[in-house]
Design an enzyme around this catalytic site. Structure first.
Site, short mmCIF file in Angstrom:
data_model
loop_
_atom_site.label_atom_id
_atom_site.label_comp_id
_atom_site.label_asym_id
_atom_site.label_seq_id
_atom_site.Cartn_x
_atom_site.Cartn_y
_atom_site.Cartn_z
N HIS A 54 64.95 -64.15 7.65
CA HIS A 54 63.75 -63.44 8.08
C HIS A 54 64.00 -62.77 9.43
CE1 HIS A 54 60.63 -65.71 5.38
NE2 HIS A 54 61.66 -65.24 4.70
N GLU A 56 62.67 -63.08 12.39
CA GLU A 56 62.78 -63.93 13.57
C GLU A 56 64.17 -64.56 13.66
OE1 GLU A 56 58.51 -64.56 11.97
OE2 GLU A 56 60.48 -63.93 11.22
N SER A 172 58.81 -29.63 -18.43
CA SER A 172 58.27 -29.84 -17.08
C SER A 172 59.34 -29.83 -15.99
CB SER A 172 57.54 -31.20 -17.02
OG SER A 172 58.44 -32.26 -17.30
N ARG A 188 59.79 -44.22 -5.24
CA ARG A 188 60.28 -45.22 -6.19
C ARG A 188 60.89 -46.40 -5.45
NH1 ARG A 188 63.44 -41.98 -11.07
NH2 ARG A 188 61.59 -40.93 -11.97
N ASP A 204 60.75 -37.44 -22.52
CA ASP A 204 61.65 -37.18 -21.40
C ASP A 204 62.83 -38.14 -21.31
OD1 ASP A 204 59.86 -35.17 -20.68
OD2 ASP A 204 58.72 -36.52 -19.37
N LEU A 208 64.01 -43.80 -14.63
CA LEU A 208 63.07 -44.42 -13.69
C LEU A 208 63.77 -45.32 -12.68
CD1 LEU A 208 60.09 -45.26 -16.09
CD2 LEU A 208 60.39 -43.23 -14.65
N ARG A 211 67.65 -43.28 -7.05
CA ARG A 211 68.93 -42.60 -7.00
C ARG A 211 69.12 -41.90 -5.65
NH1 ARG A 211 66.62 -41.19 -11.77
NH2 ARG A 211 66.24 -39.06 -11.07
N SER A 231 51.67 -49.22 -26.89
CA SER A 231 50.77 -50.03 -27.72
C SER A 231 51.36 -50.41 -29.07
CB SER A 231 49.43 -49.30 -27.92
OG SER A 231 49.64 -48.07 -28.58
#
Length: 370
Positions: A54, A56, A172, A188, A204, A208, A211, A231
Site C-alpha cells: 500500500h 504508506e 462506424s 478502458r 464489430d 475490448l 491497448r 439474452s
C-alpha cells in the site's frame, strides 16, 4: 492544529501520487502518501497493484529511519484490517510516525474511522479531513461501491454532429479521430469492467482490451473484465474477445444448453440473470458486478443496450465524443428509447465537462436527479 498552506501542498502531492494507481489498484482504492520531516519530504509512495504494498508502506520504505518522528500525509484513511497485506495503521505506528494527516475517511465498513482510532490510541496526532473533495475525486467508483454496493457506471458514445453513431449499414469506423480513440483507451484502463451487447459483438467483433502503454504500471497492464449482455447466448465461440487476455463474463436469460457449454470451454463465465420478458435484467448485472468488487463500469454498446441502461436509471455519467461530421437521418441514433410524448418526459442532464480532443469534442454529462 489547523492545516497550513505548506501542509496542504504536501497533501496535494499525495493526491497526485494516488492518481498514478487509477489503472491498476481495483478493487482497492488508489492511494498516495507523502512523509515529511519539517518542510523536507523524506518518503513518497503510492498503491500500485491490488495485493501489493500500500501507499504508506511504499513511502515508509523510502523514508527508512527518517520516518521516526515524521508526519505522514495520506490521501485516504490508513487501513486497520488484515486483507492481502497487513494493516497500514499498524505499520505507521511501528515506524514511529508522530502525526498523520488524512484527506478523507475510508467509507469501507472494515475501516470507517478505525484506522484513525488506532493511530490516536497509539498516541499519534491525527488530522482529517484535508483536501477531501480532491481526494474523493480520485476514487468515485470505490466510494460508490463501498457506500451502496453498486459500481459507478459510465456510458461511452461516439457521435456525429447530428447525433448519429453509425451509418444505417452499421459502418462506424471511424467517426472520431486518433486523439479521441486514444482517450477511450484510457477510459478502458480506468474501468474494472467493460459492458457491451451481443449486437456489437456480432457486428464489430471487438476485443475490448486496453491497448496503450500509458496505462502500464511496472510494465504490466490490467485488463478489465469484459461483460457481454447476450439474452439468447448468440456469442460466437470464435469471438475475438474470447481470444484476448483477461476474463469474459456473459450475462444471459437462456437456460444451460450446448452453446453455454461451448462458451465455457473457451474460458467464458456465464450467469443467468433473465427477467420475466426473457431479457437480461440489467439491474441484476450491475448488482452482480458490485458484489464482485467492480468499482468502475464502462458501457460501450449500441443504441439498444445504451437505451436500456439510460431508461433504467443505471448511468452515473455519459461521455460523448462528438466529431464534426454529419451522417444523415438514416444513420443510427444514440439511444433506442420508448417514445417520449411531452417535454416533461425528457431525460435531462447536467454538463460536467466540455473540451476539445484533437479535431473532436468530448462532452461529459450526468443525469439530473430531480
Amino acid at each position: 492544529m489547523p492545516i497550513t498552506k505548506r501542509e496542504a501542498a504536501f497533501m496535494a502531492d499525495a493526491i497526485e501520487l494516488a492518481r498514478r494507481g487509477r489503472f491498476t489498484t481495483s478493487p482497492n482504492p488508489a492511494v498516495g502518501c507523502v512523509i515529511t520531516q519539517g518542510d523536507e519530504i523524506v518518503g513518497r509512495g503510492w498503491h500500485q497493484w491490488a495485493g501489493e504494498a500500500h501507499a504508506e508502506v511504499a513511502a515508509l520504505t523510502e523514508a527508512g529511519p527518517r520516518a521516526r518522528g515524521a508526519t505522514a500525509y495520506v490521501s485516504l484513511e490508513p487501513c486497520s484490517h488484515f486483507g492481502k497485506t497487513p494493516p497500514c495503521a499498524e505499520r505507521l505506528v511501528e515506524a514511529g510516525i508522530k502525526r498523520v494527516v488524512v484527506a478523507m475517511r475510508d467509507p469501507d465498513s472494515r475501516v470507517r474511522g478505525e484506522g484513525l482510532s488506532k493511530l490516536a490510541a497509539a498516541g499519534i496526532e491525527t488530522v482529517s479531513p484535508c483536501l477531501e473533495s480532491e481526494a474523493r475525486g480520485i476514487n468515485p467508483g470505490y466510494i460508490k461501491r463501498t457506500e451502496t454496493g453498486l459500481p459507478r457506471v459510465r456510458l461511452k458514445l461516439a457521435m456525429s454532429l447530428d447525433g448519429r453513431t453509425a451509418m444505417g449499414s452499421g459502418e462506424s469506423q471511424w467517426i472520431t479521430g486518433a486523439d479521441a480513440r486514444h482517450e477511450v483507451q484510457l477510459l478502458r484502463a480506468e474501468s474494472c469492467a467493460i459492458v457491451t451487447g451481443i449486437g456489437s459483438v456480432l457486428e464489430d467483433d471487438p476485443g475490448l482490451t486496453v491497448r496503450t502503454d500509458e496505462a502500464a504500471v511496472d510494465g504490466r497492464i490490467r485488463q478489465p473484465l469484459r461483460v457481454v449482455v447476450d439474452s439468447q447466448l448468440r456469442t460466437p465461440v470464435h469471438a475475438r474477445l474470447l481470444d484476448e487476455d483477461g476474463s469474459v463474463l456473459i450475462a444471459t436469460a437462456a437456460e444451460r444448453c450446448q452453446a453455454w457449454e461451448k462458451l465455457e470451454s473457451r474460458g467464458a463465465e456465464i450467469i443467468s440473470v433473465g427477467d420475466s420478458a426473457g431479457r437480461v435484467d440489467l439491474e441484476s448485472v450491475v448488482r452482480e458486478l458490485g458484489q464482485r468488487g467492480i468499482n468502475e463500469v464502462l458501457v460501450e454498446a449500441g443504441a439498444t443496450l445504451a437505451g436500456g441502461f439510460l431508461a433504467r436509471g443505471l448511468l452515473d455519467e455519459l461521455i460523448i465524443f462528438m466529431a464534426p461530421v454529419v451522417l444523415g437521418s438514416n444513420a443510427r441514433p444514440l439511444f433506442e428509447l420508448p417514445e417520449l410524448g411531452r417535454m416533461a418526459d425528457a431525460i435531462r442532464f447536467e454538463i460536467v465537462e466540455l473540451r476539445r480532443v484533437g479535431n473532436d469534442c468530448v462532452l461529459v454529462v450526468k443525469p439530473s436527479r430531480l
